[in-house]
Every structure is written in C-alpha cells, then in structure tokens.
Design a protein around this motif. Sequence first.
Motif, PDB file in Angstrom:
ATOM      1  N   ARG A  39       0.796  -5.511   8.782  1.00  0.00           N
ATOM      2  CA  ARG A  39      -0.100  -4.717   7.623  1.00  0.00           C
ATOM      3  C   ARG A  39      -1.137  -6.061   7.258  1.00  0.00           C
ATOM      4  NH1 ARG A  39       5.392  -3.529   6.718  1.00  0.00           N
ATOM      5  NH2 ARG A  39       5.650  -5.458   5.691  1.00  0.00           N
ATOM      6  N   ARG A  40      -1.860  -5.476   6.151  1.00  0.00           N
ATOM      7  CA  ARG A  40      -3.297  -6.334   5.305  1.00  0.00           C
ATOM      8  C   ARG A  40      -2.966  -7.020   3.955  1.00  0.00           C
ATOM      9  NH1 ARG A  40      -6.786  -7.968   9.966  1.00  0.00           N
ATOM     10  NH2 ARG A  40      -8.719  -8.855   8.206  1.00  0.00           N
ATOM     11  N   THR A  41      -3.677  -7.707   3.539  1.00  0.00           N
ATOM     12  CA  THR A  41      -3.742  -8.020   2.013  1.00  0.00           C
ATOM     13  C   THR A  41      -5.039  -7.735   1.979  1.00  0.00           C
ATOM     14  OG1 THR A  41      -4.269 -10.610   2.237  1.00  0.00           O
ATOM     15  CG2 THR A  41      -1.338  -9.317   1.899  1.00  0.00           C
ATOM     16  N   GLU A  89       1.104  -2.585  -0.151  1.00  0.00           N
ATOM     17  CA  GLU A  89      -0.571  -2.602   0.773  1.00  0.00           C
ATOM     18  C   GLU A  89      -1.391  -3.026  -0.842  1.00  0.00           C
ATOM     19  OE1 GLU A  89      -1.632  -1.379   4.587  1.00  0.00           O
ATOM     20  OE2 GLU A  89      -0.075  -0.284   4.463  1.00  0.00           O
ATOM     21  N   ILE A  90      -1.177  -1.572  -1.956  1.00  0.00           N
ATOM     22  CA  ILE A  90      -2.222  -1.659  -2.884  1.00  0.00           C
ATOM     23  C   ILE A  90      -1.564  -2.526  -4.015  1.00  0.00           C
ATOM     24  CG2 ILE A  90      -2.090   0.030  -5.304  1.00  0.00           C
ATOM     25  CD1 ILE A  90      -0.971   1.608  -3.609  1.00  0.00           C
ATOM     26  N   TRP A  91      -0.458  -3.425  -3.988  1.00  0.00           N
ATOM     27  CA  TRP A  91      -0.171  -4.302  -4.499  1.00  0.00           C
ATOM     28  C   TRP A  91      -0.453  -6.128  -4.030  1.00  0.00           C
ATOM     29  CZ3 TRP A  91       1.143  -4.646  -9.153  1.00  0.00           C
ATOM     30  CH2 TRP A  91       1.826  -6.075 -10.683  1.00  0.00           C
ATOM     31  N   SER A  92      -0.186  -5.821  -2.648  1.00  0.00           N
ATOM     32  CA  SER A  92      -1.059  -7.045  -2.348  1.00  0.00           C
ATOM     33  C   SER A  92      -1.788  -7.544  -1.890  1.00  0.00           C
ATOM     34  CB  SER A  92       0.160  -7.252  -0.314  1.00  0.00           C
ATOM     35  OG  SER A  92      -0.662  -5.838   0.045  1.00  0.00           O
ATOM     36  N   ARG A  93      -2.910  -6.460  -2.307  1.00  0.00           N
ATOM     37  CA  ARG A  93      -4.594  -6.060  -2.156  1.00  0.00           C
ATOM     38  C   ARG A  93      -5.003  -6.799  -3.341  1.00  0.00           C
ATOM     39  NH1 ARG A  93      -9.666  -4.541  -0.518  1.00  0.00           N
ATOM     40  NH2 ARG A  93     -10.932  -5.446  -2.305  1.00  0.00           N
TER      41      ARG A  93
END
Length: 483
Positions: A395-397, A415-419
């Motif tokens: 995945r990506r941040t 992925e919403i939170w990590s971004r």
Amino acid sequence: MGRRRKVGLAVVAGLGAVSLGLSFTSAAGAAPVGTPDGLKLVRTKTSLLGKHYWYQQTFKGLPVVGGYYAKHVGKNGAVEVADGRDAVPADLDVSAKVAPEAATQAANASVTARARRDAGPEKSLVRQPEATSGAAQLAVIGGPNARVVWNVTSRSTEGVTRSLVDAKTGSVVESKVISDNIDGRGSVFDPNPVVSEQNEKLTDMNDKNQDALFLAQKNVILRNLDGSGKLNGTYVNIKEAKGGVAQSKNNTFVYQRANDKFEQVMVYYHINQTQEYIQKLGFTDVNNESQDFSVDTYAGDNSFYDPSTDMITTGEGGVDDAEDAEVIWHEYGHAIQDDVVPGFGESEQAGAIGEGFGDYWAVTNSVPVSKGFNLPCVMDWDATSYTSGEPHCLRRTDGTKTTDDIDGEVHDDGEIWSRALWDIQQSLGRAKADKLILEATFFYDPDTSFASAAQDTVQAARLLYGKAAAQTVTDAFKARKIL
C-alpha cells in the motif's frame, strides 16, 4: 504476555489485614499528602503532559517485592492512581533465621546449576557466580504466600540474577535473570534490500542467498539484550521460531538471509530501534515491555498481531515477512495501539485506523534509513512476491482516498487515515508528528471513529505545539474529508 494489572485501593485493602490506610499528613522525606501509608517515594518522572510519582511498597520498613504505587498528576491537576500493592498480613514476622551468607550460598548454587544446564556440553567453561557486594537484603513477598526473604543478587554467565531465598527455611523461592543492558552483534537488512540498494529488480528466489542480498546486509549492535544468550531483552522476546530460537554464548547473531535465524535478528534489532525512538520522543509507557514474537512459524504470506496472547507472528510465504522491517514495524503498530487502548479496533473505522497507523508507523521508521527512496511505499521488499509493477508496494501512504471511498474493508479504508498522518508529518516534521500522533492514541476509545480520533489528534497537537500546529492537523484531516 502477562502484565501486572492496576488494582484499586479498595480491592487491595480487602485482601487481608494490612496497613493500607490513607495518610493526610506530610513531612520531609515522607509520602505527599493523600498517599497511603507504607510507601517510599523512589522516583519522580515528568512526561509530556504531567508528573508521575512512583513508590515502593514497604512493610515494617522492608521493601515488598514487586509492590508499587503510582500517582499520575496531569498538568490540569487531574490525578490517576495505579495501585500495585500486595496484601501482607499485619502479624507477619519479619525476623530472619537464615544468615545472609547462607542465603547467598543457596542462591549462587541455584544460579550455577541452571547456568550449567543451559551451557550445553562445554560445562567446564561455566564460571561460578559471585554475589555482588552487599547483595543479600531482607525483603517481603506479599500475597497468599506472604513471607520474609533474602533478596540476593548474583552474577554468572547468564548475566545478573535476582534470587529470593526464604529467610526462615533457606529454600530458593525464585531465581531469574534481571540484567537487560548487554550489547550483542548481528546482521540485518535496514529496512529492506529494495530500499537500501534502491533496486526494484530484486526477487526472493525461494529464500536463497544471493550476492546482491549479501551486500544489502548491515552489521549492527543489538542493544538491551538480557544476557541469556538468546534474542531476548528489554523490548523484545523471541518466544518461538521455526527451527528453534537463536542462541549464542557471546551474543553474536550473524547469519545470511537463507538461515531462518536471520529473521529473528531482524525482529530483535528493528523492534529495539523503534522502541528506543519512542523513548526518545518522551514516552515511557507505549508498549514498554518485552514484546513476544513467533518468527517464521506461519506458512502463509501473512503476519499478524494476536491481542488475546499479545503475540506478533510473522509468516514465511513468498519473501519471509520478517526480512522486511516495514512488516515488523506495521505489526508492532497494532501492538502499540492494543497496549495503549485495551481492546482497540472494536469498530470498522477503528480497525481502519489501526491498519493506517501500522502503515504510517512502518514508513516513519524508514525515514532515517531510506535516504528518501520511495518513502510512501509500504513493504517494498515483501511486496516483490505478489506485485508485478514497479515500484513494489503493498500500500502507499500518499494515496488520494477520502471518506467518499470508504468500502468497509479495514486495509482499504486505512489508506485514508495513513495519508492524513503522512500529510501531518510532511507539514510538521517527523518527530513532532510522531509525538502528537502517539499522544493522541492515549485518548482513543476502542470503538473510535475517524472523526473522533481526528479530534483527539487535533487536541494533542494544540496542547503540545499550539494553535498553528492544531490547524495544520485539522487541514490534513479535512483534506481526507474526515473533519
């Protein structure tokens, strides 16, 4: 792993006839107003948001082994108590029939016997332990088997050992290694070969040794080992592993990656590193324990944290997961949140926050060692086994998802939170971002929502760094449509 539970005062007082009454007077050298009798102040600590007073429980002037009492005073004046006292019968006789010299001899004999059992065939090489000067001290064990003991400290090839010897009978009640500051040597990927070699073409080749991967190995110091000759220490405990746990009489753990013990060294080194970083940020109670690991014991291409046993298990499908430090750090992220918020992840969004934080924690720990190579890409090396395109990322941040894209799957929604967390770091810097993100976690509910956790994070930023930082954090969450 077992943790000592916080026990309320009323519960402890009900266990037996003990002197646990409150004291409302204060004098020089005495416990502050409002603390129970029979306590000795041993340490005062200052954290980010308050002061913490730690006391040793005593009985008739003797320390009670493992008995503690803590008072946490927030900057706002709020008080929280952690009561770890053990019940001691009021009529317990604390006189000793066994001389300290005899207790020391019994303790050393027990330590020597265990050291010889653990030493293998070269038993003649085991040195006799010698008690340190003034090592035997009277103490009390509380609880249902309360007794007076000699607390004896010995040194041997195992390190430093604490033995409790019954002061009436001379029998050894308990003996365990307590040293935790021995350094060892090891070899690791840091964080993984794709990043360190900046080479997306590397492949696993069924766990074979390869010249390119040998060049990616880095010799490191393994700090905080406990001296047992295993990869156990202050922050890490390799409890079980495929092929057996690694052992070394001289604390040297250097293997090539085809050896299953290589992954054990990876786990030890990278968990110790991340916990030392947490400590440098000012936190002393964020999973501050020897975290249990089961390494290479799951055949599939997956790793997981089990909150019911407080165990992290790493898999060996594809690339052995523990060859990629970002996998290790991600799973440790789950252990962090479970430690800080018992039962965390009770709602779908809380679960997504857990996955997003795990990805973020993997990436933020890569920052000092990645030289900027594709930082937002999570698990670059592990992903070579199941991705075809480059760069290889689980995945990506730095994705573009917002709450409009919620689909109910925790990894996707994470992925919403990590971004949002990644944007906070890009704006405030790594140390500030990590500090406020960890601080906010203390205020999460087990079933928190994106919006509620975001508000906790904004509040932590405001209290730690002021209005401007809080606005920066708010903007990051607004960009994901969380706030």
